[in-house]
Design an enzyme around this catalytic site. Structure first.
Site, mmCIF file in Angstrom:
data_model
loop_
_atom_site.group_PDB
_atom_site.id
_atom_site.type_symbol
_atom_site.label_atom_id
_atom_site.label_comp_id
_atom_site.label_asym_id
_atom_site.label_seq_id
_atom_site.Cartn_x
_atom_site.Cartn_y
_atom_site.Cartn_z
ATOM 1 N N ALA A 1 9.702 -10.020 -10.839
ATOM 2 C CA ALA A 1 10.410 -11.173 -10.283
ATOM 3 C C ALA A 1 9.447 -12.309 -9.960
ATOM 4 C CB ALA A 1 11.174 -10.754 -9.023
ATOM 5 N N LYS B 1 12.687 -1.170 -1.948
ATOM 6 C CA LYS B 1 11.743 -1.292 -0.836
ATOM 7 C C LYS B 1 12.404 -0.939 0.496
ATOM 8 C CE LYS B 1 9.609 -1.262 -3.539
ATOM 9 N NZ LYS B 1 10.002 -1.852 -4.807
ATOM 10 N N GLY C 1 12.183 2.665 -17.489
ATOM 11 C CA GLY C 1 11.860 1.245 -17.542
ATOM 12 C C GLY C 1 13.059 0.424 -17.975
ATOM 13 N N HIS D 1 -12.926 -6.413 11.725
ATOM 14 C CA HIS D 1 -13.149 -4.965 11.824
ATOM 15 C C HIS D 1 -12.357 -4.403 12.999
ATOM 16 C CE1 HIS D 1 -15.241 -1.115 11.770
ATOM 17 N NE2 HIS D 1 -15.406 -1.246 13.087
ATOM 18 N N GLY E 1 6.099 5.522 -15.053
ATOM 19 C CA GLY E 1 6.082 4.097 -14.775
ATOM 20 C C GLY E 1 6.472 3.795 -13.344
ATOM 21 N N CYS F 1 16.042 -7.878 -9.463
ATOM 22 C CA CYS F 1 15.129 -7.576 -8.356
ATOM 23 C C CYS F 1 15.854 -7.554 -7.017
ATOM 24 C CB CYS F 1 14.002 -8.603 -8.318
ATOM 25 S SG CYS F 1 12.897 -8.396 -6.903
#
Length: 437
Positions: free
Chosen positions: A282, A13, A234, A410, A145, A4
């Site tokens: 992870a 990311k 994967g 809101h 995936g 990870c």
């Protein structure tokens, strides 16, 4: 282990963020901002930032280990017997360690398509895709995936022509089936091509790049060409060349067998993370590690997999926690119960409209009689953050009414969760009947 942080969640990311910024700048005029001159992507700078992010977090882990007085041995480990670990160092030396307990956390490796090894050399792995310093003109992604969809969205944003091919009809099996069905047309509308029901049998080199030859489910043959071919099918457990049979650790190709306390069939030996082969996350591995260590110190508790959020950092994001609608309906049918399903679209959410990100919805699956939340599934902006409201509701066994009666700030995306909760027992407040998803 360490997938990870080094080769998975964190570096991808970092690339996702670069893709988001690049896309936002290109669309700046939509938000009333004019950019002088052309907008260009500096791929070398993108990768340099990714490496900086990884280095910062790796350094943080190393400092945490040092602060906790944890000794770190760098080398290749083997386990000749319970309570004994041999560490082979790069300089050829080795040392023997003796311990009461051992945790196996050797991680996972990429799954590969059923083609000859010399064909695989024409492909790149997800590790390789994290190091490209030029954007390929086109990329063919083998597999769907989480991995496949995330890389498809990243490199499409960077400017590559993307095509995904896979065997099964659902693009994202880990999430609710409806969410998986809904994201496919979204990706296609953005220009990402998707072909399902194809079975790879060969990969060839061409003057322009690569050609992938596939059989189709109806007995035909089809081929696809691209500059780069990315294998993203994967991952599968990697036992790290440890002789599990000699140790007496039961395992199969799906992973090491453990009980609810992460204990293997060899006394004193535990296993956690991807090598167990249950959930390649992870976050789950961390909790499994805590369960294992607590058991060693007599503070036993079982590992609870009931509430495990699964997230796909696609564009838009997808997330699921708890029972999928189909699973909930099947379980309810076995006991003579029914489920209630409520959905609220982001197109009716004020914050999403202001952000210009209205694709998707929040979906809540609940027990019809009691209102208990059984699952939550999201397609849309910040799904990766919003899904934890569902996780808390599931862990606390809250009813949809409990969520609906919370005063949400809101305008926020979270209000879509509140609106979907209202819909379990009645109707969402801010959507007309004709607009319900």
């Amino acid at each position: 282990g360490g997938c990870c942080l080094n080769r998975g969640c964190i570096p991808t990311k970092a690339l996702v963020r670069s893709a988001e910024v690049f896309t936002t700048v290109r669309e700046a005029e939509t938000y009333g901002t004019r950019v002088q001159g052309s907008v260009a992507l500096d791929m070398r700078a993108v990768m340099a930032r990714k490496r900086d992010v990884v280095a910062q977090l790796v350094g943080g882990v190393e400092r945490l280990l040092a602060a906790a007085d944890v000794d770190v041995y760098r080398g290749t480990a083997s386990v000749p017997a319970p309570g004994r670990v041999t560490v082979a160092h790069q300089d050829g030396s080795s040392e023997q360690l003796e311990t009461r307990y051992i945790i196996l956390a050797t991680g996972s490796r990429p799954k590969l398509p059923p083609v000859p090894e010399d064909h695989l050399r024409l492909t790149i792995s997800s590790d390789d895709a994290l190091e490209l310093e030029e954007v390929p003109a086109s990329m063919l992604i083998i597999g769907g995936g989480v991995l496949g969809v995330e890389f498809a969205c990243i490199y499409h944003a960077f400017g590559s022509e993307i095509r995904m091919i896979k065997r099964s009809p659902l693009l994202l099996p880990p999430v609710d089936e409806e969410i998986s069905r809904r994201i496919m047309p979204v990706l296609k509308k953005r220009g990402i091509k998707v072909n399902t029901g194809v079975f790879i049998k060969a990969i060839e080199e061409t003057s322009a790049g690569r050609r992938v030859i596939c059989d189709t489910k109806d007995g035909g043959e089809v081929s696809f060409e691209a500059e780069k071919v990315l294998v993203a099918m994967g991952r599968e457990p990697d036992f790290g060349d440890i002789d599990l049979d000699a140790l007496g650790v039961e395992h199969d190709r799906k992973g090491i067998k453990v009980d609810a306390r992460m204990r293997t069939t060899c006394e004193g030996v535990y296993a956690i993370g991807d090598v167990v082969g249950r959930t390649y996350l992870a976050s789950v591995a961390s909790h499994e590690g805590m369960v294992a260590v607590e058991d060693m110190f007599g503070e036993g508790r079982d590992m609870d997999y009931r509430v495990v959020p699964e997230v796909v950092f696609s564009s838009p994001e997808c997330a699921s926690v708890g029972l999928k609608e189909k699973e909930a309906a099947e379980r309810a049918a076995e006991t003579g119960r029914e489920v209630a399903v409520s959905k609220f679209p982001f197109s009716a959410n004020g914050k999403a409209v202001a952000m210009g990100e209205t694709t998707g919805l929040v979906k809540i699956v609940a027990d019809k009689a009691t209102g208990e939340v059984l699952g939550m599934h999201i397609l849309g902006p910040h799904a990766s953050d919003l899904i934890h409201e569902g996780a808390v509701a599931l862990k606390a066994r809250m009813k949809a009414e409990d969520l609906a009666r919370i005063v949400f700030a809101h305008p926020t995306l979270s209000e879509a969760v509140m609106e979907a909760a209202h819909g379990v027992d009645g109707d969402p407040l801010h959507i007309a009947a004709s607009r319900r998803p």
